[in-house]
Design an enzyme around this catalytic site. Structure first.
Site, PDB file in Angstrom:
ATOM      1  N   LYS A 168      18.442 -58.030 -15.902  1.00 20.63           N
ATOM      2  CA  LYS A 168      19.003 -56.920 -15.117  1.00 20.63           C
ATOM      3  C   LYS A 168      20.238 -57.434 -14.387  1.00 20.63           C
ATOM      4  CE  LYS A 168      14.884 -54.163 -14.663  1.00 20.63           C
ATOM      5  NZ  LYS A 168      15.243 -52.787 -15.023  1.00 20.63           N
ATOM      6  N   HIS A 179       8.535 -54.362 -24.894  1.00 22.01           N
ATOM      7  CA  HIS A 179       9.617 -53.849 -25.736  1.00 22.01           C
ATOM      8  C   HIS A 179      10.110 -54.881 -26.765  1.00 22.01           C
ATOM      9  CE1 HIS A 179       9.412 -50.682 -22.908  1.00 22.01           C
ATOM     10  NE2 HIS A 179      10.326 -51.093 -22.050  1.00 22.01           N
ATOM     11  N   GLY A 215      10.094 -45.731 -29.946  1.00 20.38           N
ATOM     12  CA  GLY A 215      10.604 -44.406 -30.285  1.00 20.38           C
ATOM     13  C   GLY A 215      12.114 -44.398 -30.462  1.00 20.38           C
ATOM     14  N   GLY A 266       1.670 -36.635 -12.376  1.00 23.14           N
ATOM     15  CA  GLY A 266       2.749 -37.374 -11.704  1.00 23.14           C
ATOM     16  C   GLY A 266       4.064 -36.632 -11.909  1.00 23.14           C
ATOM     17  N   ALA A 267       3.949 -35.296 -12.002  1.00 21.91           N
ATOM     18  CA  ALA A 267       5.109 -34.467 -12.348  1.00 21.91           C
ATOM     19  C   ALA A 267       6.236 -34.542 -11.324  1.00 21.91           C
ATOM     20  CB  ALA A 267       4.655 -33.017 -12.497  1.00 21.91           C
ATOM     21  N   HIS A 311       8.291 -47.045 -25.082  1.00 24.66           N
ATOM     22  CA  HIS A 311       9.322 -46.112 -25.538  1.00 24.66           C
ATOM     23  C   HIS A 311      10.349 -46.771 -26.458  1.00 24.66           C
ATOM     24  CE1 HIS A 311      11.616 -47.633 -22.057  1.00 24.66           C
ATOM     25  NE2 HIS A 311      12.689 -47.105 -22.605  1.00 24.66           N
TER      26      HIS A 311
HETATM   27  N1  LIG Z   1      10.652 -44.528 -13.941  1.00 27.99           N
HETATM   28  C1  LIG Z   1      10.906 -45.156 -15.068  1.00 27.99           C
HETATM   29  O1  LIG Z   1      12.053 -45.287 -15.504  1.00 27.99           O
HETATM   30  C2  LIG Z   1       9.800 -45.734 -15.875  1.00 27.99           C
HETATM   31  C3  LIG Z   1       8.487 -45.603 -15.472  1.00 27.99           C
HETATM   32  N2  LIG Z   1       7.476 -46.110 -16.248  1.00 27.99           N
HETATM   33  C4  LIG Z   1       6.087 -45.939 -15.848  1.00 27.99           C
HETATM   34  O2  LIG Z   1       5.796 -44.552 -15.725  1.00 27.99           O
HETATM   35  C5  LIG Z   1       4.894 -44.320 -14.674  1.00 27.99           C
HETATM   36  C6  LIG Z   1       5.526 -43.358 -13.697  1.00 27.99           C
HETATM   37  O3  LIG Z   1       6.725 -43.915 -13.223  1.00 27.99           O
HETATM   38  P1  LIG Z   1       7.589 -43.228 -12.079  1.00 27.99           P
HETATM   39  O4  LIG Z   1       7.771 -41.786 -12.355  1.00 27.99           O
HETATM   40  O5  LIG Z   1       8.771 -44.067 -11.893  1.00 27.99           O
HETATM   41  O6  LIG Z   1       6.627 -43.394 -10.844  1.00 27.99           O
HETATM   42  P2  LIG Z   1       6.738 -42.785  -9.390  1.00 27.99           P
HETATM   43  O7  LIG Z   1       6.660 -43.897  -8.430  1.00 27.99           O
HETATM   44  O8  LIG Z   1       7.878 -41.858  -9.299  1.00 27.99           O
HETATM   45  O9  LIG Z   1       5.344 -42.017  -9.283  1.00 27.99           O
HETATM   46  C7  LIG Z   1       5.055 -40.812  -9.971  1.00 27.99           C
HETATM   47  C8  LIG Z   1       4.280 -39.910  -9.041  1.00 27.99           C
HETATM   48  O10 LIG Z   1       3.030 -40.504  -8.749  1.00 27.99           O
HETATM   49  C9  LIG Z   1       2.667 -40.243  -7.398  1.00 27.99           C
HETATM   50  N3  LIG Z   1       2.501 -41.516  -6.715  1.00 27.99           N
HETATM   51  C10 LIG Z   1       3.424 -42.464  -6.452  1.00 27.99           C
HETATM   52  N4  LIG Z   1       2.892 -43.503  -5.809  1.00 27.99           N
HETATM   53  C11 LIG Z   1       1.597 -43.228  -5.656  1.00 27.99           C
HETATM   54  C12 LIG Z   1       0.516 -43.923  -5.076  1.00 27.99           C
HETATM   55  N5  LIG Z   1       0.664 -45.123  -4.539  1.00 27.99           N
HETATM   56  N6  LIG Z   1      -0.691 -43.348  -5.095  1.00 27.99           N
HETATM   57  C13 LIG Z   1      -0.865 -42.141  -5.642  1.00 27.99           C
HETATM   58  N7  LIG Z   1       0.141 -41.449  -6.230  1.00 27.99           N
HETATM   59  C14 LIG Z   1       1.339 -41.970  -6.230  1.00 27.99           C
HETATM   60  C15 LIG Z   1       3.799 -39.446  -6.790  1.00 27.99           C
HETATM   61  O11 LIG Z   1       3.452 -38.082  -6.870  1.00 27.99           O
HETATM   62  P3  LIG Z   1       2.760 -37.289  -5.681  1.00 27.99           P
HETATM   63  O12 LIG Z   1       2.994 -38.013  -4.416  1.00 27.99           O
HETATM   64  O13 LIG Z   1       3.381 -35.955  -5.729  1.00 27.99           O
HETATM   65  O14 LIG Z   1       1.320 -37.246  -6.072  1.00 27.99           O
HETATM   66  C16 LIG Z   1       4.957 -39.695  -7.711  1.00 27.99           C
HETATM   67  O15 LIG Z   1       5.850 -38.632  -7.766  1.00 27.99           O
HETATM   68  C17 LIG Z   1       4.577 -45.685 -14.078  1.00 27.99           C
HETATM   69  O16 LIG Z   1       3.408 -46.177 -14.691  1.00 27.99           O
HETATM   70  C18 LIG Z   1       5.767 -46.522 -14.485  1.00 27.99           C
HETATM   71  O17 LIG Z   1       5.445 -47.884 -14.584  1.00 27.99           O
HETATM   72  C19 LIG Z   1       7.737 -46.719 -17.443  1.00 27.99           C
HETATM   73  C20 LIG Z   1       9.011 -46.890 -17.882  1.00 27.99           C
HETATM   74  C21 LIG Z   1      10.154 -46.452 -17.144  1.00 27.99           C
HETATM   75  O1  LIG Z   2      10.457 -49.823 -19.583  1.00 26.66           O
HETATM   76  C1  LIG Z   2      11.499 -50.007 -19.011  1.00 26.66           C
HETATM   77  O2  LIG Z   2      12.634 -49.699 -19.648  1.00 26.66           O
HETATM   78  C2  LIG Z   2      13.824 -49.457 -18.928  1.00 26.66           C
HETATM   79  C3  LIG Z   2      14.947 -49.529 -19.943  1.00 26.66           C
HETATM   80  O3  LIG Z   2      14.787 -48.502 -20.876  1.00 26.66           O
HETATM   81  P1  LIG Z   2      16.057 -47.953 -21.654  1.00 26.66           P
HETATM   82  O4  LIG Z   2      15.486 -46.999 -22.630  1.00 26.66           O
HETATM   83  O5  LIG Z   2      16.933 -47.297 -20.631  1.00 26.66           O
HETATM   84  O6  LIG Z   2      16.728 -49.114 -22.271  1.00 26.66           O
HETATM   85  C4  LIG Z   2      14.030 -50.477 -17.835  1.00 26.66           C
HETATM   86  O7  LIG Z   2      15.129 -50.099 -17.039  1.00 26.66           O
HETATM   87  C5  LIG Z   2      12.799 -50.511 -16.971  1.00 26.66           C
HETATM   88  O8  LIG Z   2      12.929 -51.552 -16.015  1.00 26.66           O
HETATM   89  C6  LIG Z   2      11.571 -50.769 -17.777  1.00 26.66           C
HETATM   90  O9  LIG Z   2      10.415 -50.581 -16.975  1.00 26.66           O
END
Ligand SMILES: NC(=O)C1=CN([C@@H]2O[C@H](COP(=O)(O)OP(=O)(O)OC[C@H]3O[C@@H](n4cnc5c(N)ncnc54)[C@H](OP(=O)(O)O)[C@@H]3O)[C@@H](O)[C@H]2O)C=CC1
Ligand SMILES: O=C1O[C@H](COP(=O)(O)O)[C@@H](O)[C@H](O)[C@H]1O
Length: 584
Positions: free
Chosen positions: A427, A331, A272, A102-103, A269
């Protein structure tokens, strides 16, 4: 000035040095790296231990430890902790590859790559490491590097030699495009990984930074087609771990078809974060706190999370989960467990996690009456209109998903019986922060009560652990205002991190990634902990959804729904973050 990887002494250091037999023993050189030495010096120190041992010196570890680290070594350190005395072992004979699945996504760009770079900058990554990005998006290695370099706006970026280090780091980053459910594509990845690993022992860490519906596809393909054949394979799983007890159990069952529990690193997280990690130190290494840590002296505990922005950009994800699942069930509950647990037998991961599970399983089922939910609505201030939650195009117009919740929780055990643990998360509030507030009981028969007027609450001692921003621990005490009269005020004994410590605080993802690389599980969630956490929240979530309870609307940027005050008042509590004193 560049810093070397500082990991040593009690907590992570001691835990890591003392990893159990099931995990790889920390080699001596790596142990010294944790104690603040750069790798060459660490290898030399490890050689010194070996030489001192061969020469029959009484305490070879201490005698060989450079003065820079000897005070940081746990006092009871023994040779057993340095079982593998070959200073070159882990560094030179094995490799670690971190594959960010998911880079192309938000989390990878925002947190994971910057954390990996920070670890590299601090000399914390193993000598032979490679980073791979994996996603469906088509990208070349150069494009990935370009993407990563644009997002390395981390805490390191103003440091000395940052550009140079970044160039070096980027050369170790590669990309492979593939589908998440294709064993063949993961086999292709495997081939590339092998080219980098050469003949070394290959250790592989997969970070699932992808939406949860594809976790299992990836775990299956990675384990079938891209597991290490001669080293370890570990998988970091991001939240959400399901959305209730059943879906979480199904996810765990699915993961365990391909992995054993020890390979699964469920990340929260918040564990951490520096001040969350410090909770145990505060409690168990200070006589002044632990004796007060019970119903006898504590009136209530408040766990507060707030963000001053809405779900901007993440509404699609958020609407399926809501604030209770997003923040409280993980959390805040994790913080509560660390706060309330009994003293663990040791700092070993399993001992700590055992105690956390006990707390979670002792909790009283959550009652609907003890919960308030809210949702932010549009608000105009100073000529700017802030959107409401349902104005987000990815959110249904009739959504009842809470963006705010407050809850009163109770732990049915001898230590905490009757003490309300109040949680509040929201939020689009007026401020951003996370804190733990411990309000102590009134002083019995207080000689000075006349000085406090009728409101004894204003004289209650309060310990505040400000997790973020601007980390601090302070204790509000009553104090005599200097002078000839007898007037009291409330003052703070204040440990303000920025003033006390010159070292920057690492991002939570740095600590957790390093722990996963080192096989330290203390800050990751074990499956029984997760089950207990869901067991507590699932009935409430079902009831809220089945009864279609409407959230109380609150304006964007406000202090949240009034209902939260009534909930606190029901238990004779005032939210510490909303008192006049706090605002001042
Ligand atoms: N963003 C945040 O701040 C946080 C995220 N998380 C968790 O981390 C994980 C990743 O989050 P985040 O980076 O925001 O996610 P994204 O929605 O940005 O998805 C990551 C990557 O996954 C691929 N992707 C997205 N949707 C789909 C789909 N429906 N089917 C297949 N591939 C898909 C895409 O890559 P490509 O199309 O190139 O394959 C995308 O760049 C999730 O589980 C999220 O809940 C947890 C805490 C905070
Ligand atoms: O896991 C999550 O955390 C962020 C808040 O993290 P923080 O380290 O910036 O306090 C939150 O925004 C997000 O909704 C939630 O999925």
């Amino acid at each position: 000035m560049a810093f070397s990887c500082m990991r040593c002494s009690a907590g992570a250091g001691a835990g890591a040095v003392r990893r159990g037999a099931a995990a790889t023993r920390a080699p001596a050189a790596l142990s010294f790296v944790r104690c603040g030495l750069r790798r060459p010096a660490a290898a030399a120190a490890a050689k010194g231990v070996k030489a001192a041992m061969d020469a029959g010196v009484e305490n070879p570890v201490r005698s060989a430890a450079p003065s820079k680290v000897e005070n940081g070594l746990p006092s009871e350190i023994t040779l057993d902790d340095f079982e593998d005395l070959n200073p070159l072992s882990e560094n030179d004979e094995s490799t670690v590859t971190i594959t960010v699945v998911g880079a192309s996504g938000d989390l990878a760009k925002k947190k994971i790559f910057p954390a990996l770079f920070a670890l590299y900058y601090e000399d914390c990554l193993p000598k032979h490491f490679t980073i791979f990005g994996y996603a469906r998006s088509k990208m070349t290695d150069a494009e990935l590097r370009n993407m990563v370099s644009r997002t390395l706006t981390c805490r390191i970026d103003k440091r000395e030699n940052c550009n140079e280090k970044m160039e070096e780091f980027l050369k170790r980053c590669f990309y492979h495009s593939g589908q998440y459910d294709s064993e063949e594509h993961f086999r292709d990845l495997d081939k590339k990984l092998k080219q980098h690993e050469g003949s070394r022992v290959s250790n592989r860490l997969f970070y699932l930074s992808i939406p949860p519906n594809i976790f299992l596809d990836v775990v299956k393909c990675a384990s079938v087609s891209a597991s290490s054949v001669n080293g370890w394979t570990r998988v970091i799983v991001e939240k959400p771990f399901g959305r209730d007890s059943d879906s979480s159990a199904a996810l765990t069952r699915g993961l365990k078809q391909y992995l054993v529990e020890d390979q699964i690193f469920r990340i929260d997280h918040y564990l951490g974060k520096e001040l969350v990690e410090n909770l145990s130190v505060l409690r168990f290494s200070n006589l002044v706190f632990e004796p007060l840590w019970s119903r006898q002296y504590i009136r209530n505990v408040q766990l507060i999370f707030s963000e001053d922005f809405g779900t901007e950009g993440r509404g699609g994800y958020f609407d399926r989960y809501g604030i209770i699942r997003d923040i409280m069930q993980n959390h805040l509950l994790q913080i509560l467990a660390l706060f309330a647990m009994e003293t663990p037998i040791s700092l070993e991961a399993e001992d700590i996690r055992n105690e956390k599970v006990k707390v979670l399983r002792s909790m009283k089922p959550l009652q609907l009456d003890d919960v308030v939910i809210g949702q932010y609505k549009s608000h105009t201030k100073g000529g700017t209109t802030y959107p409401g939650y349902i104005d987000d195009k990815t959110v249904p117009k009739d959504s009842l998903t809470p963006t705010f919740a407050a809850a009163a929780l109770f732990i049915n055990n001898a230590r905490w019986d009757g003490v309300p643990f109040l949680m509040k998360a929201g939020k689009a509030l007026h401020t951003k922060g996370a804190e733990i507030r411990v309000q102590f009981r009134h002083v019995p028969g207080n000689l000075y009560k006349r000085s406090f007027g009728t409101d004894l609450d204003t004289a209650t001692n309060e310990l505040v652990i400000r997790v973020q921003p601007d980390e601090a621990i302070y204790l509000k005490i009553n104090n005599k205002i200097p002078g000839l009269g007898m007037r009291l005020d409330r003052s703070k004994l204040n440990l303000h991190y920025a003033a006390r410590y010159s070292k920057e605080i690492p991002d939570a993802y740095e600590r957790l990634l390093l722990d996963a690389i080192e096989g330290e599980r203390r800050l990751f969630i074990r499956s029984d902990e997760l089950d207990a956490a869901w067991e507590l929240f699932t009935p409430l979530l079902k009831e809220l959804e089945e009864k279609r309870i409407a959230p109380e609307l609150y304006p964007y940027g406000s202090r949240g729904p009034v209902g939260a005050h009534y909930l606190a008042a029901k238990y004779n509590v005032r939210w510490g973050d909303l008192t006049t004193e706090h605002k001042a």
